[in-house]
Scaffold this motif. Structure first.
Motif, PDB file in Angstrom:
ATOM      1  N   MET A   1       0.874  -1.266  -0.207  1.00 56.27           N
ATOM      2  CA  MET A   1      -0.037  -0.061  -0.116  1.00 56.27           C
ATOM      3  C   MET A   1       0.916   1.452  -0.067  1.00 56.27           C
ATOM      4  O   MET A   1       1.785   1.371   0.706  1.00 56.27           O
TER       5      MET A   1
ATOM      6  N   PRO B   1       7.263   2.595  -3.337  1.00 54.50           N
ATOM      7  CA  PRO B   1       7.161   1.090  -2.899  1.00 54.50           C
ATOM      8  C   PRO B   1       7.322   0.172  -4.165  1.00 54.50           C
ATOM      9  O   PRO B   1       7.440  -0.819  -3.843  1.00 54.50           O
ATOM     10  N   ASN B   2       7.202   0.533  -5.380  1.00 55.06           N
ATOM     11  CA  ASN B   2       7.459  -0.376  -6.292  1.00 55.06           C
ATOM     12  C   ASN B   2       8.923  -0.571  -7.076  1.00 55.06           C
ATOM     13  O   ASN B   2       9.362  -1.530  -7.355  1.00 55.06           O
TER      14      ASN B   2
ATOM     15  N   GLU C   1      13.827  -0.306  -5.347  1.00 52.30           N
ATOM     16  CA  GLU C   1      14.955  -1.329  -5.492  1.00 52.30           C
ATOM     17  C   GLU C   1      15.784  -0.808  -6.658  1.00 52.30           C
ATOM     18  O   GLU C   1      16.979  -0.828  -6.774  1.00 52.30           O
TER      19      GLU C   1
ATOM     20  N   TYR D   1       1.588  -3.889  -8.779  1.00 52.84           N
ATOM     21  CA  TYR D   1       2.350  -3.022  -7.695  1.00 52.84           C
ATOM     22  C   TYR D   1       1.294  -2.730  -6.820  1.00 52.84           C
ATOM     23  O   TYR D   1       0.182  -3.359  -6.867  1.00 52.84           O
TER      24      TYR D   1
ATOM     25  N   ARG E   1      -1.276  -1.018  -4.085  1.00 54.51           N
ATOM     26  CA  ARG E   1      -2.345  -0.147  -4.245  1.00 54.51           C
ATOM     27  C   ARG E   1      -1.834   1.407  -4.048  1.00 54.51           C
ATOM     28  O   ARG E   1      -0.896   1.617  -3.447  1.00 54.51           O
TER      29      ARG E   1
ATOM     30  N   VAL F   1       5.710  -1.978   3.980  1.00 53.34           N
ATOM     31  CA  VAL F   1       4.367  -2.181   2.840  1.00 53.34           C
ATOM     32  C   VAL F   1       3.992  -3.638   2.893  1.00 53.34           C
ATOM     33  O   VAL F   1       2.834  -3.643   2.930  1.00 53.34           O
TER      34      VAL F   1
ATOM     35  N   SER G   1       0.313  -4.877   4.171  1.00 50.85           N
ATOM     36  CA  SER G   1      -0.403  -6.080   3.020  1.00 50.85           C
ATOM     37  C   SER G   1      -0.997  -7.192   4.110  1.00 50.85           C
ATOM     38  O   SER G   1      -1.828  -7.651   3.980  1.00 50.85           O
TER      39      SER G   1
ATOM     40  N   ASP H   1      18.326  -5.834  -1.005  1.00 49.84           N
ATOM     41  CA  ASP H   1      18.216  -6.014  -2.483  1.00 49.84           C
ATOM     42  C   ASP H   1      16.844  -6.496  -3.006  1.00 49.84           C
ATOM     43  O   ASP H   1      16.190  -6.197  -3.918  1.00 49.84           O
TER      44      ASP H   1
ATOM     45  N   VAL I   1      12.011  -4.850  -2.796  1.00 44.06           N
ATOM     46  CA  VAL I   1      10.841  -4.829  -3.832  1.00 44.06           C
ATOM     47  C   VAL I   1      11.598  -5.166  -5.022  1.00 44.06           C
ATOM     48  O   VAL I   1      11.911  -4.113  -5.620  1.00 44.06           O
TER      49      VAL I   1
ATOM     50  N   MET J   1     -10.428   6.817  -3.309  1.00 35.24           N
ATOM     51  CA  MET J   1      -9.357   5.745  -2.609  1.00 35.24           C
ATOM     52  C   MET J   1      -9.337   5.815  -1.180  1.00 35.24           C
ATOM     53  O   MET J   1      -9.428   4.569  -0.666  1.00 35.24           O
TER      54      MET J   1
END
Lengths: 117, 1138
Positions: A1, A34-35, A38, A80, A82, B36, B40, B168, B171, B212
């Motif tokens: 999230m 968050p996606n 890296e 990815y 939310r 994160v 979840s 690493d 994500v 949202m």
């Protein structure tokens, strides 16, 4: 999230150039994207945030259920987190990131809808 | 369900959710690595459950999944089932993180789980399964490998490895979906639908965000939102799109949100349109330095600005624009150093936007004081803005700019260039402007245009455009190497080519319709000297076209025309001296030049009624040639007088203000000496007993001596259009195209367009007002108040008048006109052509030239011809203006320029007594009337008036001539005033050679040069020379009409003004002639005939123009069918064709 920006009107919303996620710059600074953290490694680096995100985006998507959403699938954000995503983001990721993607054999798709196949 | 209930529900849900929220916090403390996936994970949990050890939870989850699975299989559609399904997927999406966090020792269990998954095959999304499996396998391998390695490594190493591993793989970015082509992502029927929802415009983005947040908030309540996504596009204002399975779900989701209008319909987006909603792309305009943009909002809204620089992201744009600084701050508070108050005032409602004005340091200092303006290297800083070279340089957000359809005008751009001419920073030059309007340049190319290529490989080549296809121009090159070669060039790389000496016309822009000669060409800017103003004008070559025509196109804008006297405001009048495309330049009585739009003009003034006297006390009339007696001594023709004090003069030799200038009447003197002033007291009409009776009370009445404002005034008309259609009335007044009509019915006055009025004759016939009233004859005919009757009754003799002692009783046609007809003042009539729609001389001032010399004839050399033995010279004198003052036939319609021809004639006649001089109109009028009314030809009317036995008196018997009307020789001069001779003779106007019926014979016409002596035209050297016309081209408007004439005697070829060219008279038998005009209307006009008998010019009455000499003619085809015409009505032709 992802962190949902508190103010939709905020002038300084920024969209990630790689995954088009929209956050306020502070969030990017605190925890990166968050996606793509890296590969983009924006956490803590204002410079990096400036080059890897932009305010030039159009259209906002609230991705509530990425897995099921066709919109997310179309936007290639189904995998990815939310959060709020931009429909279209102007600009390209910095060259080093592009090279890194190339090295990993990942096809880079710019978010500016310049190539639609 | 009511809102209240809903709300309560919502509250309950929140309460319930509190527990897992707290638990999450705890967990977060435990695992700081990544919140994160953690989130979840926690969200994945059923909120009712305790946060047990992870393994247990896994298992439970699995059970859950199984349950869900079962339910799914049973196709139980409960909300819970779906929710759970969702959770399961959620889990699978994040499960990769679980691998990392899961303890290695649980590997086996995982494996089993994996197997279970696989065996049961309940995962519908195969992609995901594969993904999942491979990922897990990888993870497995990984962990196994690590296991193996672990033994050999020190704990430190292991710790480091773990740390690295965690970092690493936090994500991992895989971009795994990036390989799939977009077209494969098109929506299918299995995907949820998109629903269009109306929202408050401007709130779209907020509402998407609200959805949202709401979705997150109510996620774990009993009533979570069932929408999958929602989005908004900037280019689609007033709507958002929600992805959901049904409209009910959308409705639920939108419930309670401010600014959403689900009542206005939640519409399904057709599946084929779904993708395009996300593909909408704004047309991008890339900004580069130099681009023109407009400001979207704020003080500078709509203003043109130029891009100076850009930030890398393109978010901020440095612009240069013309500042709008308020130089009249409203109050002292505005002078605050902070300028905050002032700013407010400027943007506040009702504040007037200050005009655009370049920054002027001194001005600003004066208004705002020194401390508000600081200078920083080359630039001024004022109220936090930077001003350089007079321009404001400011950063704007790209979103605040209009980049499309900027269309800067040349005016705007020149404002930018003006200041920069001297400056170092020449970012804007003319080529940049051309760049801006280059697109337009393509549109103005036409086949046949001379162009040159100014860029690209073919740069420098020039040629002629063959064809234009889209953006490609095919040209035929001209020049040394490439001559004749065809080549295709992009249209934007070519520009029109002009060279000095070309005659060009401006097609567009401020100077549209100007014509002139090119004097210099630099790149795409062409400078030419205007034909009209004689000033140099620079325009872009794209706006030019080669043109042979001369003149400034139309001189009419709206209802106003060049040289009109117009009322600007209560105190100001002015004369239009230049017409632009939709505005005028007006010189007012104070000498100020104003740019005036048609709507700013209150009305047109008619100064023909105005009375003014010059320095000698003579009356000043329009068209008088006068000279300033003091000051600059300028000469000019009177255009208008105003309040008896100001006179507007026109002199084409003066370039300033189009030759129009204003002066005081008191400082003017007539150029034409008027001599022989008759005492105003002498009422000449009283000397003539014949006249006293008929003109009666009219003598000395107000109408005397004045021309009508408009000869339509007094006309009986019928309304043919509009609300008053069918009504009959009388025109009382006119102003421009509007007439004030007094209706016979109801005694009502109406204002109505003249075009809706038709002249009504007593017999009920209707005729357009623009036509001259039939039977009115030439203006000089108006001296005879009875002509109206004389004509129909075959006014062979003037005594007819006796039958109708009161000219007005029956002649309801044009009483006012007749009234004016008393006015023998040639000036009054000289205005007529301007009014006459059929006039061939569009510019009254051009024709003016034709008349004036005739005047001079009489004034300088009092009647040189009339008294001379040379009768033809007399004819010539008369002919100068009107060629023979032949009777303007009522039916010939050949009196287009009636004022002109008759005026000189009259002057020639009246010369001895100068009875025609304008200040004494009555004197002028009477002689003619008297000659008219003369009961016998022998009774020379008031000889004193005429001053001498001029040949005219010899001709007066013509009135009583017993010859049939048809052949009654018109009396020269006299006949031109008498309407009652029925013979059809021609009044040649100055441009008779341009008559369209003569076109084919133009070069065969036998002509002679006359009337030059009096005018001293070419020193009079060519007087009475005969010759033939080599070439003649009618010039429009103000230009003197000339023809190229080859003189018989010397063989010399030279240009002669058309007004001095008259036809010769037929001299011998078998001479070929062409009919100029004929008695039976226009039928024979232009007909070629042959003279069958030797014309006899020995007759005493012949004034020299052949108007009394009958010539026997017949056509070549039917020689026997002979006819008699007057010599003046035919023109002999040379046999041989050139």
């Amino acid at each position: 999230m992802a962190a949902i920006p508190p103010l939709a009107r905020s002038k300084n919303l920024r969209a990630c150039l790689l995954c088009s996620l929209i956050q306020v710059p502070n969030e990017f600074k605190k925890s990166g994207c968050p996606n793509c953290e890296e590969i983009l490694q924006m956490k803590g680096s204002a410079d990096r945030i400036a080059t890897c995100t932009t305010t030039q985006f159009d259209g906002v998507i609230a991705v509530i259920d990425p897995d099921q959403s066709w919109v997310a699938k179309w936007q290639r954000t189904a995998k990815y987190v939310r959060g709020m995503y931009a429909v279209r983001v102007n600009g390209r990721i910095p060259e080093d990131v592009e090279l890194e993607l190339e090295r990993r054999n990942i096809k880079y798709r710019p978010r500016d809808q310049s190539d639609q196949d | 369900m009511s809102d209240e209930e809903d709300h309560r529900m919502f509250q309950n849900d929140e309460d319930v959710e509190d527990a897992p929220g707290a638990e999450e916090d705890v967990e977060q403390g435990d695992e700081e690595m990544n919140d994160v996936p953690n989130k979840s994970q926690s969200s994945r949990r059923d909120h009712g459950e305790d946060g047990g050890p992870e393994e247990g939870e896994e298992e439970e989850d699995d059970d859950d999944d199984d349950d869900v699975d079962g339910e799914d299989d049973d196709e139980a559609p409960g909300r819970k089932a779906r929710k759970r399904a969702k959770h399961r997927h959620k889990r699978s999406a994040v499960s990769r993180f679980l691998d990392i966090e899961a303890e290695v020792s649980e590997e086996e269990e995982e494996e089993e789980e994996e197997e279970e998954f696989g065996a049961e095959g309940f995962i519908t999304n195969e992609n995901e399964v594969d993904d999942e499996v491979t990922r897990r396998n990888h993870a497995l391998l990984d962990t196994t490998r690590h296991f193996e390695e672990e033994d050999m490594r020190s704990p430190e190493e292991i710790a480091r490895a773990v740390a690295r591993r965690h970092r690493d793989r936090a994500v991992p970015y895989t971009g795994d979906m990036n390989e799939i082509p977009q077209r494969l992502l098109m929506p299918s029927v299995h995907d949820a639908s998109l629903w269009q929802v109306r929202v408050k415009p401007g709130r779209e983005r907020d509402i998407v965000f609200s959805l949202m947040r709401k979705a997150i908030d109510v996620e774990f309540t009993a009533r979570p939102l069932n929408i999958l996504s929602a989005f908004q596009r900037d280019s689609l204002p007033g709507m958002i799109y929600v992805e959901a399975r049904s409209s009910k779900q959308v409705q639920d989701a939108c419930n309670g949100l401010v600014g959403v209008y689900p009542s206005r319909g939640i519409q399904l987006v057709p599946i084929e349109e779904m993708a395009s909603l996300l593909q909408i792309k704004k047309k991008e305009t890339t900004l580069v330095p130099g681009t023109w943009v407009r400001i979207r909002r704020g003080k500078y809204v709509g203003d043109l600005a130029q891009v100076m620089d850009l930030t890398d992201t393109g978010e901020d744009v440095g612009l240069r624009l013309i500042p709008r600084i308020d130089l009249n701050p409203r109050d002292e508070a505005a002078l605050d150093a902070q300028g905050k108050k002032r700013k407010k005032g400027v943007s506040g409602p009702g504040a007037v936007r200050p005009p655009q004005r370049l920054f002027n340091y001194e001005e600003i200092l004066k208004v705002y004081g020194r401390k508000n303006v600081t200078k920083r290297n080359m630039a001024y800083v004022f109220q936090n803005d930077t001003y350089k070279d007079g321009f404001l340089e400011k950063d704007f957000k790209a979103s605040a700019l209009i980049t499309e359809d900027v269309n800067p005008t040349l005016d705007e751009i020149t404002q930018f260039t003006r200041r920069q001419d001297g400056g170092d920073d020449n970012i804007v030059n003319l080529s940049a402007i051309a760049e801006a309007s280059r697109k337009a340049a393509i549109a103005v190319l036409q086949p046949g245009d001379h162009i040159e290529v100014f860029e690209g490989e073919q740069a420098g080549v020039h040629g002629v455009v063959d064809e234009i296809a889209g953006d490609i121009v095919t040209i035929t090159a001209q020049g040394l190497d490439l001559d004749g070669q065809k080549m295709e060039i992009p249209a934007r790389s070519v520009r029109k080519r002009f060279k000095p000496g070309d005659h060009v016309k401006v097609m567009a822009g401020q100077n549209a319709d100007e014509t002139g000669l090119v004097v210099s060409v630099s790149d795409n800017v062409v400078t030419f000297v205007s034909d009209m103003s004689m000033q140099e004008i620079s325009v872009f070559s794209k706006d030019l076209r080669e043109a042979a025509e001369v003149g400034s196109g139309s001189n009419i804008v709206g209802n106003y025309e060049l040289y009109d006297l117009v009322q600007l405001d209560a105190q100001t009048v002015g004369v239009i001296f230049k017409t632009e495309r939709d505005s005028f330049r007006v010189l007012d009585q104070n000498g100020q030049v104003r740019l005036v739009q048609p709507h700013q003009i209150a009305m047109r003034r008619d100064s023909s009624k105005a009375i003014a006297t010059d320095s000698e006390g003579h009356e000043l009339r329009i068209n008088d040639n006068v000279k300033e007696i003091d000051g600059e001594g300028r000469k000019g023709g009177v255009l208008h007088t105003h309040q008896a004090y100001f006179a507007f003069l026109h002199n084409r030799d003066i370039t300033e203000n189009g030759g129009v200038f204003v002066t005081r009447t008191r400082s003017l003197a007539s150029l034409a000496p008027k001599g022989n002033v008759i005492k105003p007291g002498a009422d000449l009409s009283k000397m003539n007993p014949a006249l006293v009776a008929p003109s009666g009370g009219m003598v000395g009445s107000g109408a005397m001596g004045r021309g009508p404002r408009d000869r339509d005034i007094g006309t009986t008309v019928m309304v043919v259009k509009g609300a008053h259609k069918g009504y009959v009335g009388t025109i009382k007044d006119t102003n421009g195209s509007i007439a004030r009509v007094e209706l016979r019915t109801g005694n009502k006055l109406i204002m109505i367009e003249k075009e809706k009025l038709y002249r009504r004759y007593p017999d009920g016939r209707l005729e357009k007002l623009s036509h001259a009233p039939k039977g009115q004859g030439g203006p000089r005919g108006n001296t005879n108040p009875y002509h109206g009757f004389a004509a129909p009754s075959g006014g062979r003799t003037p005594f007819n008048v006796g039958k109708t002692p009161n000219p007005y009783s029956g002649d309801s046609r044009t009483p006012a006109w007749n009234a004016s007809s008393r006015t023998p003042n040639p000036y009054g009539d000289s205005r007529t052509p301007a009014w006459n729609a059929s006039s061939r001389t569009p510019n009254p001032y051009a024709a003016d030239g034709g008349r004036t010399p005739a005047w001079n004839v009489s004034s300088r050399t009092p009647n040189p011809h009339a008294t001379g033995a040379n009768a033809s010279a007399v004819g010539a004198a008369g002919g100068a203006g009107g060629w023979g003052g032949a009777t303007p036939g009522r039916t010939t319609g050949g009196w287009q320029t009636p004022g002109r021809p008759t005026a000189p004639t009259s002057s020639a006649w009246g010369a001895p007594s100068n009875g025609w001089s304008p200040p004494r109109p009555t004197a002028g009028g009477d002689p003619w009337n008297s000659s008219w009314g003369a009961p016998t030809p022998a009774a020379a009317p008031t000889p004193g008036l005429h001053g001498g036995p001029t040949p005219a008196y010899g001709q007066t018997p013509a009135y009583g001539a017993p010859t049939p009307a048809a052949v009654t020789p018109g009396v020269f001069g006299g006949s031109s005033y008498s309407q009652n001779t029925q013979q059809k003779m021609v009044i040649l106007d100055d441009n008779w050679i341009f008559d369209k019926t003569l076109v084919n014979y133009l070069q065969r016409l036998k002509i002679r040069v006359v009337n030059t002596k009096g005018d001293q035209y070419l020193g009079g050297d060519y007087e009475n020379e005969t010759g033939r016309i080599m070439a003649a081209q009618e010039n429009p408007g103000v230009f003197q009409q000339t023809a190229r004439v080859r003189l018989d005697k010397t063989g010399e070829e030279r240009s002669i003004q058309a007004q001095y060219i008259r036809p010769q008279l037929p001299k011998y038998m078998e001479e070929v002639v062409v009919v100029l005009t004929s008695k039976d209307q226009e039928a024979r006009k232009g007909l070629v005939l042959v003279v069958r008998d030797h014309p006899d010019y020995s007759g005493k009455e012949d004034p020299g123009d052949g108007s009394t000499v009958p010539v026997v003619v017949s056509s070549k085809a039917t020689p026997a069918d002979i006819d008699q015409v007057f010599a003046s009505t035919i023109v002999p032709l040379y046999e041989e064709v050139l």
